[in-house]
Design a protein around this motif. Sequence first.
Motif, PDB file in Angstrom:
ATOM      1  N   ASP A  50       0.817  -1.221   0.000  1.00  0.00           N
ATOM      2  CA  ASP A  50       0.000   0.000   0.000  1.00  0.00           C
ATOM      3  C   ASP A  50       0.847   1.266   0.000  1.00  0.00           C
ATOM      4  N   GLY A  52       2.831   1.986  -2.823  1.00  0.00           N
ATOM      5  CA  GLY A  52       3.127   2.317  -4.202  1.00  0.00           C
ATOM      6  C   GLY A  52       4.430   1.757  -4.742  1.00  0.00           C
ATOM      7  N   ARG A  75       4.576  -1.094 -13.298  1.00  0.00           N
ATOM      8  CA  ARG A  75       4.568   0.371 -13.258  1.00  0.00           C
ATOM      9  C   ARG A  75       3.682   0.956 -14.352  1.00  0.00           C
ATOM     10  N   GLN A  78       0.215   0.754 -13.039  1.00  0.00           N
ATOM     11  CA  GLN A  78       0.021   1.807 -12.038  1.00  0.00           C
ATOM     12  C   GLN A  78      -0.375   3.123 -12.703  1.00  0.00           C
ATOM     13  N   GLN A  83      -5.179   6.244  -8.734  1.00  0.00           N
ATOM     14  CA  GLN A  83      -4.761   5.792  -7.411  1.00  0.00           C
ATOM     15  C   GLN A  83      -5.788   6.210  -6.355  1.00  0.00           C
ATOM     16  N   ARG A  88      -1.949   3.537  -2.037  1.00  0.00           N
ATOM     17  CA  ARG A  88      -1.184   3.541  -3.279  1.00  0.00           C
ATOM     18  C   ARG A  88      -0.830   2.102  -3.617  1.00  0.00           C
ATOM     19  N   ASN A  89      -1.289   1.643  -4.753  1.00  0.00           N
ATOM     20  CA  ASN A  89      -1.091   0.249  -5.133  1.00  0.00           C
ATOM     21  C   ASN A  89       0.362  -0.044  -5.472  1.00  0.00           C
ATOM     22  N   GLY A  90       0.909  -1.044  -4.818  1.00  0.00           N
ATOM     23  CA  GLY A  90       2.259  -1.510  -5.082  1.00  0.00           C
ATOM     24  C   GLY A  90       2.262  -3.027  -5.022  1.00  0.00           C
ATOM     25  N   TRP A 123      -5.247  -5.482  -7.765  1.00  0.00           N
ATOM     26  CA  TRP A 123      -5.451  -4.055  -7.521  1.00  0.00           C
ATOM     27  C   TRP A 123      -6.875  -3.611  -7.851  1.00  0.00           C
TER      28      TRP A 123
END
Length: 288
Positions: A50, A52, A75, A78, A83, A88-90, A123
């Motif tokens: 979370d 990123g 990426r 992303q 977002q 933040r999606n990671g 995600w």
Amino acid sequence: MIRTLNDCPAPAKLNLFLHVTGRRADGYHLLQTVFQLLDHGDTLHFSTRDDGEIHRTTELVGVPAENDLVVRAARLLQQAMPQHPARRNGADIAIEKRLPMGGGLGGGSSDAATTLIALNHLWQAGLSRQELMTLGLQLGADVPFFIFGSNAFAEGIGESLVPVQTPDCWYVVIEPGVGVPTQQIFSSTELTRDTKPVKISDFSGTPFGFGKNDLQVVAASLFPAVAEAIEWLRQYGDARMTGSGACVFCPFEQERQADAVLATVPRHWKAWKARSLAQHPLAHLLQS
């Protein structure tokens, strides 16, 4: 909340034939091919973050994380999705690598496609199959095929795809032990670039022995190990190279036939058998 998706297949592909029919003004070659999925490939594991950050948790010799198509795919996805203000999606991504680099099996492209499919699901990005294919094309011409979901007759630079039925069979694949740089093959003055185009109906009902691989002559002349593997495997059937090389394959209708050939492969080569797949193992995660 951390979400995980483990044991995600990134299957290999074979080019059952590969014709170079022309060249565009921008230098890209125009191709015709049939892509065949195999039940052999890499395996990826995903855990969400979370913060990123995108972390590849596996070291791969000769492939820095920043250059890895897997990291670049994550990426790219992303950037394509909005977002959440509080999250933040990671992702942490681990890779079990089985497919050789420079083998013509689409390993890096398949890894990238599996990453786009898996992270789109984890995600909850909501991108459609076509949207993921469009993203994938930015990473490489073979990536859209692996997102397409089934075996395909491909044209253009490999991005124009039509579903095609291929034989349910077994393949013996030999890795000659050399990596063949794709650019070196396509830039060769010896490469045939004017093969007469075929129709998809020409391939239908002709599963074995159809067409040829126009890149094979060039690769075999530059890399004797490729020529040696083709010559050896041809004693058992219609052996040919996949993609721009270096791997060589031969189809068999029965698993026992593949086993018998596999038992006789010279020990200085790595070889394995794989069954044809009709559908990508992660196709159920794709939205039409």
